[in-house]
Structure formats: structure tokens, C-alpha cells
Design an enzyme around this catalytic site. Structure first.
Site, PDB file in Angstrom:
ATOM      1  NE  ARG A  50      -1.822  -1.245   3.941  1.00  0.00           N
ATOM      2  CZ  ARG A  50      -2.755  -1.413   4.878  1.00  0.00           C
ATOM      3  NH1 ARG A  50      -3.086  -0.424   5.673  1.00  0.00           N
ATOM      4  NH2 ARG A  50      -3.348  -2.575   5.018  1.00  0.00           N
ATOM      5  CG  ASP A  52       2.149   6.164   3.148  1.00  0.00           C
ATOM      6  OD1 ASP A  52       1.645   5.104   3.540  1.00  0.00           O
ATOM      7  OD2 ASP A  52       3.272   6.579   3.525  1.00  0.00           O
ATOM      8  CE1 TYR A 110       7.602   3.421  -1.842  1.00  0.00           C
ATOM      9  CE2 TYR A 110       8.952   1.602  -1.016  1.00  0.00           C
ATOM     10  CZ  TYR A 110       7.705   2.165  -1.272  1.00  0.00           C
ATOM     11  OH  TYR A 110       6.566   1.472  -0.951  1.00  0.00           O
ATOM     12  NE  ARG A 199       5.263  10.379   3.989  1.00  0.00           N
ATOM     13  CZ  ARG A 199       4.002  10.504   4.399  1.00  0.00           C
ATOM     14  NH1 ARG A 199       3.131   9.510   4.197  1.00  0.00           N
ATOM     15  NH2 ARG A 199       3.614  11.598   5.023  1.00  0.00           N
TER      16      ARG A 199
END
Length: 250
Positions: A50, A52, A110, A199
Site C-alpha cells: 500500500r 500512502d 523508492y 518518509r
């Protein structure tokens, strides 16, 4: 029933993440809605993870099972004609029945983009960068070395997902040029990531780049296993899921 693997790109700005939400717009919801126009009963779409709300993708992976009589549908062309403009199927292929977009994954990459100029941020880049201002890249790279390897990343996991282990292995944190002189791209590669881990790591590295933390502070935060010891979570719009790795590609 043939299993179809999809590689997806999307602008996550107007989505509440990939995974279905009861009342919110999601990427999974749009995919299942498009498939519902092809099937009498739309199949369940399974994603590699998932993302964000507000996070983007250039290489999200998902799969679904379809009846034999639909196996030869040109999935990329068909789905792209039905999906909204902010979601795109980059590739569609038939895979083995034991492939699972989430459970077969062995690693992810990422990238997080920082905008480093104080005076302005280009309007068309605001949806894809963190306008954080100038930072000390050398200090960030020195701190990043502390995070490489296998660690318990409890201090960098936000609440909301139950996992068997908070131990992860980061194999790369590297800095790269952005699309213009004011942008810098930070790449994170690991066997897996915890909820909002990238993050949180980015928030920590920016704090180092602003002179608020140093490598010893990062070691202390890691050892604490306490989320409250780490800096705030970086905003979502700078983050993009670049790729998901599977055994055949390692």
C-alpha cells in the site's frame, strides 16, 4: 484461471493510497472499476504493497486472476483506455499461478525528491517534491551510512500495520541529480520497508542536513526503537515507488 501481472505508474496526489478504502478514491479501486467493465464480476486486484495517500509510483506491481476466456485480452491497451489519466499500465503479462505481487516480492526501490531552493518552487513540481530548502548533502550522506545494513527499524515505523518483525535490510541509500539544478533525488533500496519507513528516514536525513542531528544521534534513534525519538515524517508528495524485485530478477 490465468494470473495477470500488472506494472503500474500513477500520480498519487488525488488518491488515498493504493489500497481500497471504504469512501476514498484509491488506485486499487480504479483498477477494479476498470476491470468491472470487462468482467461481469470484477476480480480482486492484489498490490505489492500500500503506497500512502499522495505517494506516487513508477513501478507498482499488482495481479489478478481472470477466466480462461479472457486470458488473451490486450490488458495494457484495454485497461489504459478505461483508467483515469493519472493511472497507467506500463506492462501486463501472464505469470505462474504461484506468483503473488506482495508475497513473492524480495525487494523494493523508492526515490524521494527534495527541492532545495528557498526563494521559489516551480508550480508544476510541487506535486512531486518536498520543498525543504538548502541542506548539507555531505552531512546527510554521512548519516545515511549508519542506516545501511540490517537493523531493527522500529523507530522509523509509523503505527497502523501489524508485522511479524521490524528488522529490515537496507542495501542502498544514494544521492542523484534531479530533473533540474534545484532538485536532488535520494534512492532507498531494501528487502522490505515498514509503514512510512522511507518518509521517516528522509525526515531524519533532512534533519541531519539542517544540522539538527548527526550520525551519533541516528545511532541513538535506531537503538531506541522508539518512534517518538525520531524527527517528523517527511511529506508524501516527494516519494515514488520506483520498482519491486522478484526472485527471477535478483
Amino acid at each position: 484461471m490465468p494470473r495477470i501481472k500488472l506494472t503500474l505508474a500513477y500520480d498519487g496526489t488525488d488518491y488515498s493510497g493504493f489500497q481500497l478504502q471504504p469512501r476514498d478514491r484509491t488506485v486499487q479501486g480504479e483498477l477494479e472499476r476498470a476491470l468491472g467493465r470487462i468482467f461481469d464480476q470484477p476480480p480482486r486486484v492484489h498490490g505489492s504493497g500500500r503506497t500512502d495517500s499522495g505517494v506516487h509510483a513508477m513501478g507498482q506491481v499488482a495481479h489478478f486472476d481472470c477466466p480462461d476466456d479472457k486470458a488473451h485480452v490486450p490488458w495494457q491497451r484495454s485497461l489504459n483506455s478505461l483508467l483515469p489519466d493519472d493511472v497507467c499500465v506500463l506492462k501486463a503479462e501472464v505469470v505462474d499461478d504461484d506468483f503473488h505481487s506482495r508475497f513473492s516480492a524480495r525487494g523494493k526501490v523508492y526515490e524521494y525528491v527534495l527541492w532545495t531552493k528557498y526563494e521559489f518552487c516551480l508550480p508544476h513540481r510541487r506535486r512531486f517534491v518536498w520543498d525543504c530548502g538548502p541542506v548539507d548533502f555531505d552531512a546527510m550522506e554521512e548519516a545515511a551510512q549508519v542506516l545501511l545494513g540490517e537493523h531493527d527499524f522500529s523507530a522509523f515505523q509509523n503505527v497502523g500495520t501489524v508485522v511479524n518483525s521490524t528488522v529490515r535490510t537496507i542495501t542502498e541509500i544514494s544521492r542523484h541529480p534531479g530533473v533540474n539544478e534545484h532538485e536532488v533525488v535520494w534512492r532507498f533500496k531494501a528487502n522490505s520497508f515498514l509503514k512510512q519507513m522511507v518518509r521517516n528516514l528522509m525526515g531524519c536525513l533532512v534533519a541531519c542536513g539542517r544540522g539538527r542531528l548527526g550520525p551519533d544521534d541516528v545511532r541513538r534513534i535506531l537503538a531506541s526503537k522508539d518512534r517518538s525519538e525520531a524527527p517528523p515524517t517527511a511529506p508524501p508528495q516527494g516519494l515514488t515507488l520506483i520498482s519491486v524485485f522478484y526472485p527471477d530478477y535478483l
